[in-house]
Motif scaffolding. Structure first.
Motif, PDB file in Angstrom:
ATOM      1  N   SER A   8       0.828  -1.194   0.000  1.00 52.74           N
ATOM      2  CA  SER A   8       0.000   0.000   0.000  1.00 52.74           C
ATOM      3  C   SER A   8       0.872   1.258   0.000  1.00 52.74           C
ATOM      4  N   MET A   9       0.512   2.203  -0.856  1.00 55.68           N
ATOM      5  CA  MET A   9       1.232   3.468  -0.933  1.00 55.68           C
ATOM      6  C   MET A   9       0.883   4.320   0.282  1.00 55.68           C
ATOM      7  N   PRO A  10       1.882   4.862   0.998  1.00 59.07           N
ATOM      8  CA  PRO A  10       1.554   5.776   2.104  1.00 59.07           C
ATOM      9  C   PRO A  10       0.647   6.892   1.613  1.00 59.07           C
ATOM     10  N   ILE A  11      -0.371   7.205   2.373  1.00 56.96           N
ATOM     11  CA  ILE A  11      -1.360   8.172   1.921  1.00 56.96           C
ATOM     12  C   ILE A  11      -0.747   9.556   1.748  1.00 56.96           C
ATOM     13  N   PHE A  12       0.383   9.834   2.435  1.00 55.48           N
ATOM     14  CA  PHE A  12       1.020  11.141   2.270  1.00 55.48           C
ATOM     15  C   PHE A  12       2.028  11.144   1.112  1.00 55.48           C
ATOM     16  N   TRP A  13       2.079  10.054   0.344  1.00 51.90           N
ATOM     17  CA  TRP A  13       2.874  10.030  -0.893  1.00 51.90           C
ATOM     18  C   TRP A  13       2.007  10.380  -2.102  1.00 51.90           C
ATOM     19  N   GLN A  14       0.839   9.800  -2.156  1.00 54.30           N
ATOM     20  CA  GLN A  14      -0.065  10.012  -3.288  1.00 54.30           C
ATOM     21  C   GLN A  14      -1.457  10.282  -2.745  1.00 54.30           C
ATOM     22  N   TYR A  15      -1.963  11.485  -2.997  1.00 54.38           N
ATOM     23  CA  TYR A  15      -3.298  11.823  -2.521  1.00 54.38           C
ATOM     24  C   TYR A  15      -4.278  11.719  -3.680  1.00 54.38           C
ATOM     25  N   ASN A  16      -5.245  10.815  -3.553  1.00 48.55           N
ATOM     26  CA  ASN A  16      -6.269  10.691  -4.587  1.00 48.55           C
ATOM     27  C   ASN A  16      -7.408  11.637  -4.259  1.00 48.55           C
ATOM     28  N   HIS A  17      -7.522  12.701  -5.029  1.00 48.52           N
ATOM     29  CA  HIS A  17      -8.552  13.708  -4.780  1.00 48.52           C
ATOM     30  C   HIS A  17      -9.921  13.154  -5.134  1.00 48.52           C
ATOM     31  N   HIS A  18     -10.000  12.420  -6.231  1.00 53.67           N
ATOM     32  CA  HIS A  18     -11.241  11.763  -6.640  1.00 53.67           C
ATOM     33  C   HIS A  18     -10.954  10.832  -7.811  1.00 53.67           C
ATOM     34  N   TYR A  19     -11.897  10.003  -8.133  1.00 52.13           N
ATOM     35  CA  TYR A  19     -11.814   9.212  -9.362  1.00 52.13           C
ATOM     36  C   TYR A  19     -13.218   8.895  -9.856  1.00 52.13           C
ATOM     37  N   ILE A  20     -13.305   8.610 -11.137  1.00 48.30           N
ATOM     38  CA  ILE A  20     -14.540   8.096 -11.731  1.00 48.30           C
ATOM     39  C   ILE A  20     -14.169   6.815 -12.466  1.00 48.30           C
ATOM     40  N   ALA A  21     -14.806   5.725 -12.093  1.00 49.16           N
ATOM     41  CA  ALA A  21     -14.514   4.429 -12.703  1.00 49.16           C
ATOM     42  C   ALA A  21     -15.774   3.860 -13.343  1.00 49.16           C
ATOM     43  N   HIS A  22     -15.571   3.018 -14.351  1.00 48.65           N
ATOM     44  CA  HIS A  22     -16.689   2.379 -15.049  1.00 48.65           C
ATOM     45  C   HIS A  22     -16.386   0.902 -15.247  1.00 48.65           C
ATOM     46  N   LEU A  23     -17.422   0.109 -15.160  1.00 55.98           N
ATOM     47  CA  LEU A  23     -17.388  -1.258 -15.677  1.00 55.98           C
ATOM     48  C   LEU A  23     -18.282  -1.267 -16.906  1.00 55.98           C
ATOM     49  N   THR A  24     -17.743  -1.760 -18.016  1.00 53.23           N
ATOM     50  CA  THR A  24     -18.547  -1.901 -19.220  1.00 53.23           C
ATOM     51  C   THR A  24     -18.622  -3.367 -19.597  1.00 53.23           C
ATOM     52  N   GLY A  25     -19.573  -3.680 -20.488  1.00 52.71           N
ATOM     53  CA  GLY A  25     -19.789  -5.068 -20.869  1.00 52.71           C
ATOM     54  C   GLY A  25     -19.763  -5.273 -22.367  1.00 52.71           C
ATOM     55  N   ALA A  26     -20.291  -6.396 -22.786  1.00 55.30           N
ATOM     56  CA  ALA A  26     -20.272  -6.760 -24.202  1.00 55.30           C
ATOM     57  C   ALA A  26     -21.076  -5.788 -25.057  1.00 55.30           C
ATOM     58  N   GLN A  27     -21.993  -5.043 -24.449  1.00 53.26           N
ATOM     59  CA  GLN A  27     -22.841  -4.126 -25.202  1.00 53.26           C
ATOM     60  C   GLN A  27     -22.592  -2.667 -24.830  1.00 53.26           C
ATOM     61  N   SER A  28     -21.393  -2.354 -24.343  1.00 46.33           N
ATOM     62  CA  SER A  28     -21.105  -0.972 -23.957  1.00 46.33           C
ATOM     63  C   SER A  28     -19.612  -0.711 -24.043  1.00 46.33           C
ATOM     64  N   THR A  29     -19.265   0.575 -23.989  1.00 45.30           N
ATOM     65  CA  THR A  29     -17.870   0.995 -23.955  1.00 45.30           C
ATOM     66  C   THR A  29     -17.828   2.399 -23.357  1.00 45.30           C
ATOM     67  N   VAL A  30     -16.632   2.928 -23.174  1.00 48.62           N
ATOM     68  CA  VAL A  30     -16.445   4.311 -22.730  1.00 48.62           C
ATOM     69  C   VAL A  30     -15.762   5.069 -23.858  1.00 48.62           C
ATOM     70  N   LYS A  31     -16.303   6.210 -24.224  1.00 47.06           N
ATOM     71  CA  LYS A  31     -15.701   6.986 -25.306  1.00 47.06           C
ATOM     72  C   LYS A  31     -15.619   8.457 -24.921  1.00 47.06           C
ATOM     73  N   GLU A  32     -14.694   9.169 -25.565  1.00 44.12           N
ATOM     74  CA  GLU A  32     -14.552  10.601 -25.323  1.00 44.12           C
ATOM     75  C   GLU A  32     -15.626  11.352 -26.102  1.00 44.12           C
ATOM     76  N   VAL A  33     -16.238  12.336 -25.462  1.00 47.90           N
ATOM     77  CA  VAL A  33     -17.314  13.115 -26.076  1.00 47.90           C
ATOM     78  C   VAL A  33     -17.020  14.607 -25.893  1.00 47.90           C
ATOM     79  N   ASP A  34     -17.765  15.439 -26.621  1.00 45.55           N
ATOM     80  CA  ASP A  34     -17.601  16.874 -26.440  1.00 45.55           C
ATOM     81  C   ASP A  34     -18.362  17.328 -25.193  1.00 45.55           C
TER      82      ASP A  34
END
Length: 268
Positions: free
Chosen positions: A108-134
């Motif tokens: 585990s990375m010491p929390i005072f080495w790398q601070y994760n401010h936030h994240y957004i994660a996705h699980l996609t399946g056989a009928q979906s994907t993640v793409k860049e949009v405007d």
């Protein structure tokens, strides 16, 4: 001017990776009566429940750097994909951590080495994907509430057309899921569990996506177990004598970055 209180460059890079630990089952949760008092992190005692881990690609940063972008997609393990092909996965909980991969396993990375401010994660399946949009498409979507800060690039999970009619998701089952954290570093190793009768459903899951925003706060002059502040921009508001936290967590501006502000005014 450098905008830092010391001219010593922090050139040593740190390599980290996000690990996400999903707890899932094949059981249908649509027919189970919700029990809001049944959240239990000891999921090993729940019938027909198992887990799988997902690792992001490595994240390499230097002191003071902010890493924030959509990372390369990560295929789920083949056995997980095969188990849920044409079926619905019910995610009943998950955990997350930032780790370094070593010969002796994850550290585990010491929390005072790398601070994760936030994240957004996705699980996609056989009928979906993640793409860049405007931005216009993003703001018009149901997921626009997951937008953060003044980002200039946007990604969305979208459904895709498939010829596999037999394995297609039922109309009432999602083809992707979103997991968003904005509560700072304390999310690490914190069990996120749902009461019995609740789950995040996804049909035929096969890929993991994540866009983390994290700040490198590791003072390379001190590799011990205690936090010692490193050099800070002049605009950091943290106390200067023995600060208990890194002023980089405030996302202060540095005068190392050249800014050009163009505007016009008119009177009526």
């Amino acid at each position: 001017g450098s905008g830092l209180e010391t001219a010593r460059p922090a050139t040593q890079a740190t390599t980290a990776t996000h690990r996400k630990h999903f707890i899932a089952t094949t059981a249908s949760y649509s027919s189970v009566s919700p029990d809001t008092k049944s959240v239990n992190p000891d999921y090993t005692k729940r019938e027909n429940v198992s887990y799988f881990d997902v690792y992001t690609p490595p994240i390499v940063t230097r002191y003071g750097e902010v890493f924030w972008t959509m990372m390369d997609a990560v295929p789920l393990d083949a056995d997980v994909v095969a188990k849920f092909k044409g079926k619905t996965m019910a995610i009943v909980g998950y955990e997350a951590d930032q780790v370094r991969k070593t010969e002796n396993g994850d550290v585990s990375m010491p929390i005072f080495w790398q601070y994760n401010h936030h994240y957004i994660a996705h699980l996609t399946g056989a009928q979906s994907t993640v793409k860049e949009v405007d931005e216009e498409s993003f703001r018009a979507s149901e997921d626009s509430e997951n937008g953060v800060h003044n980002q200039e690039r946007f990604w969305l999970p979208v459904e895709v057309v498939t010829d596999d009619k037999v394995g297609a998701a039922p109309a009432d089952i999602p083809t992707y899921q979103v997991f968003s954290e904005g509560n700072g570093g304390e999310y690490r190793k914190s069990y996120h569990g749902y009461p019995r009768g609740y789950a995040q459903l996804i049909h035929s899951p096969d890929t993991f996506h994540i866009s983390p925003m994290q700040i490198d706060t590791h003072n390379r002059d001190h590799d011990g177990t205690a936090f010692v502040a490193g050099p800070l921009p002049k605009s950091a508001a943290v106390q200067r004598e023995n600060p208990e936290t890194s002023g980089l967590l405030e996302c202060p501006c540095s005068d190392r970055i050249a800014r050009s502000i163009v505007t016009a005014y008119s009177t009526q």
